[in-house]
Design a protein around this motif. Structure first.
Motif, PDB file in Angstrom:
ATOM      1  N   ALA A   1       0.845  -1.206   0.000  1.00  0.00           N
ATOM      2  CA  ALA A   1       0.000   0.000   0.000  1.00  0.00           C
ATOM      3  C   ALA A   1       0.877   1.252   0.000  1.00  0.00           C
ATOM      4  CB  ALA A   1      -0.899  -0.027   1.232  1.00  0.00           C
ATOM      5  N   ASN A   2       0.252   2.409   0.117  1.00  0.00           N
ATOM      6  CA  ASN A   2       1.012   3.651   0.335  1.00  0.00           C
ATOM      7  C   ASN A   2       0.526   4.285   1.639  1.00  0.00           C
ATOM      8  OD1 ASN A   2      -1.333   5.203  -0.272  1.00  0.00           O
ATOM      9  ND2 ASN A   2      -0.926   4.853  -2.450  1.00  0.00           N
ATOM     10  N   HIS A   3       1.200   5.376   2.039  1.00  0.00           N
ATOM     11  CA  HIS A   3       0.905   5.961   3.356  1.00  0.00           C
ATOM     12  C   HIS A   3      -0.580   6.267   3.541  1.00  0.00           C
ATOM     13  CE1 HIS A   3       5.100   6.311   4.313  1.00  0.00           C
ATOM     14  NE2 HIS A   3       5.301   6.807   3.111  1.00  0.00           N
ATOM     15  N   SER A   4      -1.226   6.662   2.469  1.00  0.00           N
ATOM     16  CA  SER A   4      -2.609   7.133   2.601  1.00  0.00           C
ATOM     17  C   SER A   4      -3.581   5.991   2.883  1.00  0.00           C
ATOM     18  CB  SER A   4      -3.043   7.849   1.316  1.00  0.00           C
ATOM     19  OG  SER A   4      -3.385   6.902   0.314  1.00  0.00           O
ATOM     20  N   LEU A   5      -3.215   4.783   2.519  1.00  0.00           N
ATOM     21  CA  LEU A   5      -4.096   3.597   2.603  1.00  0.00           C
ATOM     22  C   LEU A   5      -5.323   3.708   1.708  1.00  0.00           C
ATOM     23  CD1 LEU A   5      -4.147   2.739   6.451  1.00  0.00           C
ATOM     24  CD2 LEU A   5      -2.940   1.497   4.647  1.00  0.00           C
ATOM     25  N   MET A   6      -5.318   4.702   0.835  1.00  0.00           N
ATOM     26  CA  MET A   6      -6.535   4.954   0.047  1.00  0.00           C
ATOM     27  C   MET A   6      -6.487   4.324  -1.343  1.00  0.00           C
ATOM     28  SD  MET A   6      -8.880   6.470   1.659  1.00  0.00           S
ATOM     29  CE  MET A   6      -8.511   5.507   3.074  1.00  0.00           C
ATOM     30  N   GLY A   7      -5.537   3.420  -1.546  1.00  0.00           N
ATOM     31  CA  GLY A   7      -5.436   2.749  -2.843  1.00  0.00           C
ATOM     32  C   GLY A   7      -4.491   3.489  -3.769  1.00  0.00           C
ATOM     33  N   GLY A   8      -4.030   2.790  -4.796  1.00  0.00           N
ATOM     34  CA  GLY A   8      -3.090   3.383  -5.733  1.00  0.00           C
ATOM     35  C   GLY A   8      -2.993   2.509  -6.952  1.00  0.00           C
ATOM     36  N   GLY A   9      -1.811   2.474  -7.568  1.00  0.00           N
ATOM     37  CA  GLY A   9      -1.631   1.650  -8.761  1.00  0.00           C
ATOM     38  C   GLY A   9      -1.066   0.291  -8.398  1.00  0.00           C
ATOM     39  N   GLY A  10      -0.584  -0.418  -9.397  1.00  0.00           N
ATOM     40  CA  GLY A  10       0.096  -1.695  -9.178  1.00  0.00           C
ATOM     41  C   GLY A  10      -0.747  -2.692  -8.410  1.00  0.00           C
ATOM     42  N   VAL A  11      -0.081  -3.404  -7.521  1.00  0.00           N
ATOM     43  CA  VAL A  11      -0.772  -4.470  -6.791  1.00  0.00           C
ATOM     44  C   VAL A  11      -1.842  -3.888  -5.859  1.00  0.00           C
ATOM     45  CG1 VAL A  11       0.902  -4.664  -4.883  1.00  0.00           C
ATOM     46  CG2 VAL A  11      -0.359  -6.680  -5.647  1.00  0.00           C
ATOM     47  N   ASP A  12      -1.597  -2.692  -5.341  1.00  0.00           N
ATOM     48  CA  ASP A  12      -2.560  -1.999  -4.468  1.00  0.00           C
ATOM     49  C   ASP A  12      -3.883  -1.799  -5.217  1.00  0.00           C
ATOM     50  OD1 ASP A  12      -3.576  -0.547  -2.356  1.00  0.00           O
ATOM     51  OD2 ASP A  12      -2.296   1.212  -2.652  1.00  0.00           O
ATOM     52  N   GLY A  13      -3.790  -1.280  -6.438  1.00  0.00           N
ATOM     53  CA  GLY A  13      -4.997  -1.058  -7.241  1.00  0.00           C
ATOM     54  C   GLY A  13      -5.706  -2.361  -7.538  1.00  0.00           C
ATOM     55  N   ALA A  14      -4.927  -3.391  -7.861  1.00  0.00           N
ATOM     56  CA  ALA A  14      -5.521  -4.698  -8.190  1.00  0.00           C
ATOM     57  C   ALA A  14      -6.266  -5.267  -6.981  1.00  0.00           C
ATOM     58  CB  ALA A  14      -4.430  -5.664  -8.652  1.00  0.00           C
ATOM     59  N   ILE A  15      -5.674  -5.121  -5.802  1.00  0.00           N
ATOM     60  CA  ILE A  15      -6.315  -5.650  -4.584  1.00  0.00           C
ATOM     61  C   ILE A  15      -7.599  -4.876  -4.284  1.00  0.00           C
ATOM     62  CG2 ILE A  15      -6.046  -5.807  -2.058  1.00  0.00           C
ATOM     63  CD1 ILE A  15      -3.096  -6.666  -2.601  1.00  0.00           C
ATOM     64  N   HIS A  16      -7.551  -3.560  -4.416  1.00  0.00           N
ATOM     65  CA  HIS A  16      -8.757  -2.763  -4.162  1.00  0.00           C
ATOM     66  C   HIS A  16      -9.863  -3.097  -5.159  1.00  0.00           C
ATOM     67  CE1 HIS A  16      -8.201   0.078  -0.791  1.00  0.00           C
ATOM     68  NE2 HIS A  16      -6.924  -0.207  -0.993  1.00  0.00           N
ATOM     69  N   ARG A  17      -9.497  -3.276  -6.424  1.00  0.00           N
ATOM     70  CA  ARG A  17     -10.526  -3.624  -7.421  1.00  0.00           C
ATOM     71  C   ARG A  17     -11.158  -4.972  -7.101  1.00  0.00           C
ATOM     72  NH1 ARG A  17      -6.883  -1.273 -10.808  1.00  0.00           N
ATOM     73  NH2 ARG A  17      -5.907  -3.254 -11.389  1.00  0.00           N
ATOM     74  N   ALA A  18     -10.324  -5.940  -6.745  1.00  0.00           N
ATOM     75  CA  ALA A  18     -10.849  -7.297  -6.518  1.00  0.00           C
ATOM     76  C   ALA A  18     -11.614  -7.407  -5.200  1.00  0.00           C
ATOM     77  CB  ALA A  18      -9.694  -8.299  -6.549  1.00  0.00           C
ATOM     78  N   ALA A  19     -11.244  -6.594  -4.216  1.00  0.00           N
ATOM     79  CA  ALA A  19     -11.904  -6.682  -2.900  1.00  0.00           C
ATOM     80  C   ALA A  19     -13.230  -5.936  -2.875  1.00  0.00           C
ATOM     81  CB  ALA A  19     -10.978  -6.129  -1.819  1.00  0.00           C
ATOM     82  N   GLY A  20     -13.401  -4.989  -3.810  1.00  0.00           N
ATOM     83  CA  GLY A  20     -14.645  -4.221  -3.846  1.00  0.00           C
ATOM     84  C   GLY A  20     -14.585  -2.997  -2.948  1.00  0.00           C
ATOM     85  N   PRO A  21     -15.616  -2.147  -3.012  1.00  0.00           N
ATOM     86  CA  PRO A  21     -15.590  -0.833  -2.352  1.00  0.00           C
ATOM     87  C   PRO A  21     -15.519  -0.884  -0.827  1.00  0.00           C
ATOM     88  CG  PRO A  21     -17.747  -1.278  -3.339  1.00  0.00           C
ATOM     89  CD  PRO A  21     -16.831  -2.357  -3.800  1.00  0.00           C
ATOM     90  N   ASN A  22     -15.914  -2.009  -0.237  1.00  0.00           N
ATOM     91  CA  ASN A  22     -15.839  -2.070   1.227  1.00  0.00           C
ATOM     92  C   ASN A  22     -14.413  -2.015   1.745  1.00  0.00           C
ATOM     93  OD1 ASN A  22     -18.544  -2.069   1.855  1.00  0.00           O
ATOM     94  ND2 ASN A  22     -18.740  -4.266   1.491  1.00  0.00           N
ATOM     95  N   LEU A  23     -13.454  -2.395   0.907  1.00  0.00           N
ATOM     96  CA  LEU A  23     -12.055  -2.317   1.360  1.00  0.00           C
ATOM     97  C   LEU A  23     -11.648  -0.854   1.560  1.00  0.00           C
ATOM     98  CD1 LEU A  23      -9.426  -3.679   2.108  1.00  0.00           C
ATOM     99  CD2 LEU A  23      -8.758  -3.636  -0.289  1.00  0.00           C
TER     100      LEU A  23
END
Ligand code: ADP
Length: 183
Positions: free
Chosen positions: A29-51
């Motif tokens: 992740a990054n400091h903000s924990l609010m999502g980003g690119g790369g693996v962070d983005g992929a995890i947020h997309r796959a986990a859905g908006p509740n993440l």
């Protein structure tokens, strides 16, 4: 194909970490924990908006100034096959400063938190080796050192290193072979 190290307690695979049915996956992740690119983005997309909602709550309650390098924070996995996501922030590589202790902290703290939560399986992406620019082989040496040191303390835990490319799998195994770590 899975390669195993350290008496089969460490598995090395090529794959998409968002597809793994394990107790916990680690998010670079990054400091903000609010999502980003790369693996962070992929995890947020796959986990859905509740993440994102859970991450926003974590920011408000536990980490108002953001998650520091090397620290970890836990959420559910929501729509992922994994039960938990352990968010960590890898260091941005800098030529003039050794940040290996921060990268080691990501791995060590994630293993400790997974064990505390009763996880038996934990998967990592190659933290910091994407946009954060950590040289892959240097990162691999850090990971191997942490695994050699910490796996014996977490006997119930099996760790998977999930690399996105076959090149990364080969590069990691080459470092592991040089270090005499392949089963
Ligand atoms: P960082 O900002 O910590 O460098 P990145 O997300 O840019 O993180 O990259 C970390 C690693 O994750 C890279 O090797 C990248 O190829 C890999 N990666 C990207 N998407 C996935 C995915 N879905 N599963 C596993 N690894 C991934």
């Amino acid at each position: 194909m899975t390669r195993t190290l350290f008496d089969q307690q460490l598995h090395v695979i090529q794959g998409d970490i968002t597809r793994l049915r394990v107790d916990a996956i680690v998010n670079a992740a990054n400091h903000s924990l609010m999502g980003g690119g790369g693996v962070d983005g992929a995890i947020h997309r796959a986990a859905g908006p509740n993440l994102k909602k859970a991450c926003r709550e974590l920011r408000e309650t536990d980490w108002p100034d953001g998650l520091p390098d090397g620290e970890v924070a836990l959420t559910d996995g929501f729509e992922l096959p994994a039960r938990y996501v352990i968010h960590t922030v890898g260091p941005v590589h800098a030529k003039t400063k050794d940040k290996s202790h921060l990268l080691a902290g990501c791995y060590r703290n994630a293993m400790r938190l997974a064990a505390e939560k009763g996880c038996e399986s934990l998967a990592f992406p190659a933290i910091s080796t994407g946009v954060y620019g950590y040289p892959f082989e240097e990162a691999a040496e850090v990971v191997l050192d942490v695994m050699r040191d910490r796996l014996p303390h977490h006997e119930a835990l099996t760790v998977t290193l999930c690399f996105f490319s076959e090149e990364d799998v080969s590069a990691f195994l080459a470092v592991a072979e040089r270090a005499g770590a392949v089963d």
